[in-house]
Design an enzyme around this catalytic site. Structure first.
Site, short mmCIF file in Angstrom:
data_model
loop_
_atom_site.label_atom_id
_atom_site.label_comp_id
_atom_site.label_asym_id
_atom_site.label_seq_id
_atom_site.Cartn_x
_atom_site.Cartn_y
_atom_site.Cartn_z
N HIS A 173 55.33 -51.32 -55.46
CA HIS A 173 56.09 -51.00 -56.00
C HIS A 173 56.68 -49.85 -56.02
O HIS A 173 56.43 -49.01 -57.10
CB HIS A 173 56.63 -51.91 -57.45
N HIS A 224 59.90 -46.70 -53.84
CA HIS A 224 61.23 -46.29 -52.98
C HIS A 224 61.00 -45.03 -53.01
O HIS A 224 61.65 -44.12 -52.92
CB HIS A 224 62.38 -46.99 -54.24
N GLN A 276 70.16 -52.74 -54.12
CA GLN A 276 70.82 -52.24 -54.98
C GLN A 276 71.56 -51.88 -55.97
O GLN A 276 71.74 -52.55 -57.00
CB GLN A 276 69.75 -50.45 -55.24
N HIS A 307 63.66 -56.64 -57.85
CA HIS A 307 64.84 -56.45 -59.26
C HIS A 307 64.64 -57.05 -60.55
O HIS A 307 66.33 -57.05 -59.87
CB HIS A 307 65.34 -54.99 -59.31
N GLU A 318 66.38 -55.23 -65.45
CA GLU A 318 66.09 -53.93 -65.24
C GLU A 318 66.23 -53.20 -66.68
O GLU A 318 67.74 -52.21 -66.43
CB GLU A 318 66.38 -53.20 -64.42
N ASP A 353 56.66 -47.13 -58.04
CA ASP A 353 58.21 -46.76 -59.00
C ASP A 353 59.02 -45.04 -58.09
O ASP A 353 59.35 -45.23 -57.23
CB ASP A 353 58.37 -47.20 -59.59
#
Length: 411
Positions: free
Chosen positions: A54, A56, A150, A208, A211, A307
């Site tokens: 995981h 980005h 997102q 996700h 969160e 992450d």
């Protein structure tokens, strides 16, 4: 044989040689070297390549070109990417992601699953950038790309179409962020859309989920129900799930039971969530991580990832080192027992391999020789000392080496 690694310490504590031919492990045991190229591991631990499940990569290293995150919250972190995302180019993404991939390789990770933003701000540019990155680094790493909405799907009109286009472009996994919708019903519809896309392309799902510190954020339960309904057990991953720690113990236990029944994999990201969660707490600030120990006790497959690296969410930190992330995870989850540290190791090896559904992984005859030789004799020692990855092997070839020299000078 093309290469023999002598005197390696296996996970079971035994000392053995590993013979490699044409990128594959062909023998584990006592091997005569003769004229073959040899590495002497000197009794140090050999591991499969680490897996970052995981991250980005499209956002990494943008913190120096975005405004400062004053509140430190997830909401502001997302908003601060908006203008920067509009200025992305393929070359910009390849350059930034490439630097972080180089760090991963040096730290022993040659398999990475990265999320990439797909929305009406950056449109398909982030995906194109990471697809180009995947091509450039194909001989050094395996890069799996998750199309990640997102900004939401329902509240960011046009994103659903872009997700289909991203999958056609070459993304590997369908992402989601259902709690970032205006209503609970929209959150459920968000999940439904992700399943529709995944089933059309026969792809796995990695979302996700919840969160947030808000105990009213409850999309994980619906995700578990939907996974069972669509017969997608073993093909769905939920990342972060921070709200699970905010639920009362009764509801949390119920949801964890559903997660186990649905065969959902869980990924925790303490390095980021320790920073951005609990920001509205004035005292007794929460850790921000999910219920790691309870999930493990229930038999749920749990991993962790880097992450973020120097982006708006994690603006100062990160270097693509899963041993560093593991040390932080151990503190967040209060891992102290030997069996817990062994599980920490599994989180970036066999557990992560299960999430990515890798068949050709591990240290066994017939497997591809994607290996690390670390400067430690045991798994706890490896994490405690943040041991050098002395040799990193990709398909039986050395792709990175590190040896730190320390010298104490006494008068």
């Amino acid at each position: 044989m093309d290469l023999i690694i002598k005197n390696t310490k296996l996970e079971n504590g035994k000392i053995a040689d590993i013979g490699i031919s044409r990128g594959k492990i062909v023998k584990i045991g006592k091997i005569s070297a003769k004229d073959t190229e040899t590495i002497d591991a000197k009794g140090n631990l050999v591991t499969p390549t680490f897996i970052d499940s995981h991250i980005h990569l499209d956002k990494c290293l943008i913190s120096d070109s975005t405004p400062k995150n004053i509140t430190g919250t997830l909401k502001e972190s997302i908003e601060l990417t908006w203008n920067r995302k509009k200025r992305y180019t393929v070359n910009d993404i390849v350059e930034r992601a490439g630097k972080v991939i180089d760090w991963h390789i040096l730290h022993g990770s040659t398999i990475i699953r990265t999320h990439v933003d797909v929305d009406t701000l950056g449109k398909l540019m982030p995906a194109k950038g990471l697809i180009a990155t995947r091509e450039k680094y194909k001989n050094l790493i395996d890069l799996e790309i998750v199309a990640f909405p997102q900004e939401g799907i329902l509240q960011d009109e046009g994103t659903e179409k872009l997700l289909y286009q991203a999958m056609e472009l070459g993304c590997d996994v369908v992402g989601g962020m259902p709690h970032n919708e205006m209503t609970d019903d929209d959150g459920k519809r968000h999940i439904d859309i992700c399943f529709e896309i995944a089933k059309k392309f026969d792809k796995d799902i990695d979302m996700h989920v919840d969160e947030t510190d808000d105990p009213n954020s409850r999309t994980l339960q619906y995700l578990a129900w939907k996974t069972i309904k669509e017969n997608y057990q073993g093909r769905v991953t939920a990342g972060h799930t921070c709200a699970l720690s905010a639920y009362d113990v009764y509801y949390a236990a119920k949801v964890i039971g559903w997660v186990k029944k649905a065969g959902i994999h869980m990924i925790t990201n303490p390095v980021t969530n320790l920073m951005i969660e609990g920001r509205y707490d004035t005292q007794n600030m929460r850790r921000g991580t999910t219920r790691i120990n309870e999930l493990i006790a229930a038999g749920v497959n749990v991993s962790y990832g880097q992450d973020c690296v120097k982006d708006t969410f994690y603006p100062t930190w990160g270097q693509g080192d899963l041993l560093e992330c593991g040390l932080i995870t151990a503190h967040a989850a209060q891992f102290t027992q030997h069996e817990q540290i062994n599980y920490l190791y599994k989180m970036i090896t066999s557990n992560a391999a299960e999430i990515l559904r890798l068949k050709d992984y591990g240290i066994a005859v017939g497997k591809t020789a994607n290996l690390n030789i670390v400067d430690a004799k045991t798994i706890p020692e490896m994490f405690r000392t943040q041991a050098d990855r002395l040799y990193v092997l990709r398909k039986g070839k050395i792709v990175a080496t590190t040896k730190t020299e320390k010298k104490l000078i006494k008068e």
